[in-house]
Design a protein around this motif. Structure first.
Motif, PDB file in Angstrom:
ATOM      1  N   GLY A 300       0.804  -1.211   0.000  1.00 17.98           N
ATOM      2  CA  GLY A 300       0.000   0.000   0.000  1.00 17.98           C
ATOM      3  C   GLY A 300       0.844   1.271   0.000  1.00 17.98           C
ATOM      4  N   LEU A 301       2.139   1.122  -0.228  1.00 18.98           N
ATOM      5  CA  LEU A 301       2.992   2.300  -0.341  1.00 18.98           C
ATOM      6  C   LEU A 301       3.604   2.321  -1.729  1.00 18.98           C
ATOM      7  N   THR A 302       3.902   3.501  -2.187  1.00 16.42           N
ATOM      8  CA  THR A 302       4.324   3.678  -3.569  1.00 16.42           C
ATOM      9  C   THR A 302       5.622   4.488  -3.606  1.00 16.42           C
ATOM     10  N   ASP A 303       6.468   4.201  -4.589  1.00 15.22           N
ATOM     11  CA  ASP A 303       7.591   5.097  -4.896  1.00 15.22           C
ATOM     12  C   ASP A 303       7.235   5.830  -6.177  1.00 15.22           C
ATOM     13  N   ILE A 304       7.427   7.127  -6.173  1.00 13.39           N
ATOM     14  CA  ILE A 304       7.201   7.893  -7.407  1.00 13.39           C
ATOM     15  C   ILE A 304       8.506   8.609  -7.755  1.00 13.39           C
ATOM     16  N   SER A 305       8.978   8.395  -8.984  1.00 14.53           N
ATOM     17  CA  SER A 305      10.177   9.106  -9.443  1.00 14.53           C
ATOM     18  C   SER A 305       9.796  10.042 -10.571  1.00 14.53           C
ATOM     19  N   PHE A 306      10.443  11.195 -10.604  1.00 15.58           N
ATOM     20  CA  PHE A 306      10.232  12.110 -11.738  1.00 15.58           C
ATOM     21  C   PHE A 306      11.496  12.904 -11.976  1.00 15.58           C
ATOM     22  N   THR A 307      11.584  13.515 -13.144  1.00 17.52           N
ATOM     23  CA  THR A 307      12.757  14.340 -13.432  1.00 17.52           C
ATOM     24  C   THR A 307      12.336  15.808 -13.530  1.00 17.52           C
ATOM     25  N   VAL A 308      13.252  16.668 -13.119  1.00 15.27           N
ATOM     26  CA  VAL A 308      13.041  18.125 -13.218  1.00 15.27           C
ATOM     27  C   VAL A 308      14.362  18.755 -13.658  1.00 15.27           C
ATOM     28  N   PRO A 309      14.330  19.937 -14.270  1.00 17.71           N
ATOM     29  CA  PRO A 309      15.600  20.613 -14.570  1.00 17.71           C
ATOM     30  C   PRO A 309      16.370  20.858 -13.266  1.00 17.71           C
TER      31      PRO A 309
END
Ligand code: ADP
Ligand code: ASP
Ligand code: MG
Length: 425
Positions: A300-309
């Motif tokens: 029930g837990l999530t990892d979220i990855s994203f990219t930013v400048p």
């Protein structure tokens, strides 16, 4: 009589000799009877120097004041170029963004051009003068100076070409066009004779700095033909214009982008609406998010990855600190030592196996994939920054894009160029 908009980047104007060479080129067009509008970037690395100056007195400079400062770089170079043109016996008027009628939104540091009021430019052209416009800047309805984001002079040039209904928008830089990869990384990169707006937009979106993305969007929306060419040679360049992808090539180009950081949020509660809240808050903070990948764990837990400048990290981190508390996220990790590699081509829509081939080549180079994102005409991966250049060259060869000649053999180094120009005076 044709109307030409000619844009020159910082490298093309880095020294007095280069400014004089640009003046000569513009005067030659003028003497052929063309109406000429030049758009200039700041000389050499001036914008970086001004940015460093601002940060030396305030690590988080107010956006309005920063734009005011950065806009001076282009204003200096427009005046210097106009003087160099006058020295050749042709009249020239330099115009700042405000004087040239470049109206923008009020988003400092990445304003969008809303309108071009070209009356003053037309008046000056009617008087037989070469008009030199400061790129990268405009004015808000309230009268504040804005800038258009890094590389924004390309966008000034295309907006003027659209507003003035120019016959051609020439973008001069230190390379002779758009290549299948950055020729400074992939020496066997091949120069494209033509590229469609669609493919060029994807290359720009993937982080190829050769044209600012917004300039390509404007060119497509207003049907402006862009001709990318060298400021230092008469070599044939690349046309960016409407057209189908080249039938024979599935992959148009490969791009690496080292300007992004990867952010991973650990232990995000898995519930409806969480992503909307999370990315809504980040967007409200004015941060541009690029790739997003979510992994739902069994618990029930999530990892979220994203990219930013990377340049947005100082703005993002305080937002994430707050979000961690409000949303009950366990924490976040920022990785700056990453690179995004993208393979782009409208032709890949109908050709299976392009992604598999990319992953195989990267595996053979020992490159581990952190994130993968695909669209119908682009595959992007985020990887560790080490070994990216070698991986780019291997991918280029694997997709059959290598040219017979080596870029370094056919292009002069900066020192050789300088020597040639000084001799030619
Ligand atoms: P300017 O300062 O004239 O605006 P830029 O540095 O913004 O020039 O853009 C030109 C540079 O873009 C080249 O020196 C080259 O290293 C880089 N580049 C990246 N990708 C490509 C590509 N696909 N084709 C050509 N140049 C590329
Ligand atoms: N001088 C600005 C920059 O360095 C704008 C440009 O060159 O187009 O980003
Ligand atoms: Mg540029």
């Amino acid at each position: 009589m044709a109307l030409l908009v000619c844009k020159f980047g910082g490298t093309s104007l880095a020294t007095p000799e280069r400014v004089q060479a640009v003046a000569k080129k513009l005067v030659a067009y003028h003497r052929q009877g063309e109406r000429v509008v030049a758009v200039v970037s700041a000389m050499g690395k001036t914008t970086d120097d001004l940015l460093a100056l601002a940060k030396s007195v305030n690590p988080h400079p107010p956006a309005r004041e920063l734009d005011r400062l950065l806009a001076t770089g282009e204003q200096a170079s427009m005046a210097v170029l106009a003087m160099a043109i006058e020295a050749l016996g042709v009249h020239s008027t330099s115009l700042s963004g405000r004087q040239a009628g470049i109206m923008t939104t009020t988003v400092f540091s990445r304003a969008q051009i809303s309108e071009v009021r070209a009356d003053r430019i037309n008046e000056e052209l009617d008087c037989g003068r070469i008009v030199v416009v400061a790129g990268f800047q405009g004015i808000t309805p309230k009268g504040d100076i804005t800038t258009l984001g890094r590389g924004g002079s390309d966008t000034t040039a295309v907006a003027l070409a659209a507003g003035l209904q120019a016959d051609l928008c020439e973008i001069y830089s230190d390379v002779a066009g758009v290549y299948t990869a950055d020729p400074r990384i992939v020496q066997r990169a091949s120069k494209l004779a033509n590229i469609s707006y669609e493919d060029m937009l994807e290359l720009a979106a993937a982080g190829s700095g050769v044209l600012q993305m917004r300039s390509v969007e404007l060119a497509r929306n207003f049907g402006v033909t862009i001709y990318c060419r060298s400021a230092f040679s008469a070599d044939v360049g690349t046309y960016v214009r409407e057209g189908k992808a080249m039938e024979e090539s599935i992959v148009t180009g490969i791009v690496s982008d080292l300007s992004k950081a990867k952010v991973t949020l650990r232990g995000v509660p898995d519930r409806v609406g969480l992503a909307a809240e999370l990315f809504g808050t980040i967007a409200d903070g004015g941060v541009l998010v690029d790739m997003i990948v979510q992994n739902i764990s069994e618990f029930g837990l999530t990892d979220i990855s994203f990219t930013v400048p990377k340049s947005e990290l100082s703005r993002l981190e305080p937002i994430l600190d707050k979000l961690v508390q409000i949303l009950g996220v366990r924490g976040f990790i920022v990785a700056e030592d990453v690179a995004k590699i993208s393979v782009v081509g409208a032709g890949m829509q109908s050709s299976p196996g392009i992604a598999a081939q990319m992953f195989k080549v990267l595996a053979n180079c020992g490159v581990n994939l952190d994130m993968i994102a695909t669209s119908s005409i682009r595959i992007s991966v985020v990887v560790g920054a080490a070994g990216v250049e070698q991986a780019m060259r291997e991918l280029h060869t694997a997709y059959g894009l290598d040219s017979d000649s080596d870029f370094a053999d056919t292009h002069l180094t900066a020192a050789e160029l300088e020597a040639k120009m000084t001799k030619g005076r």
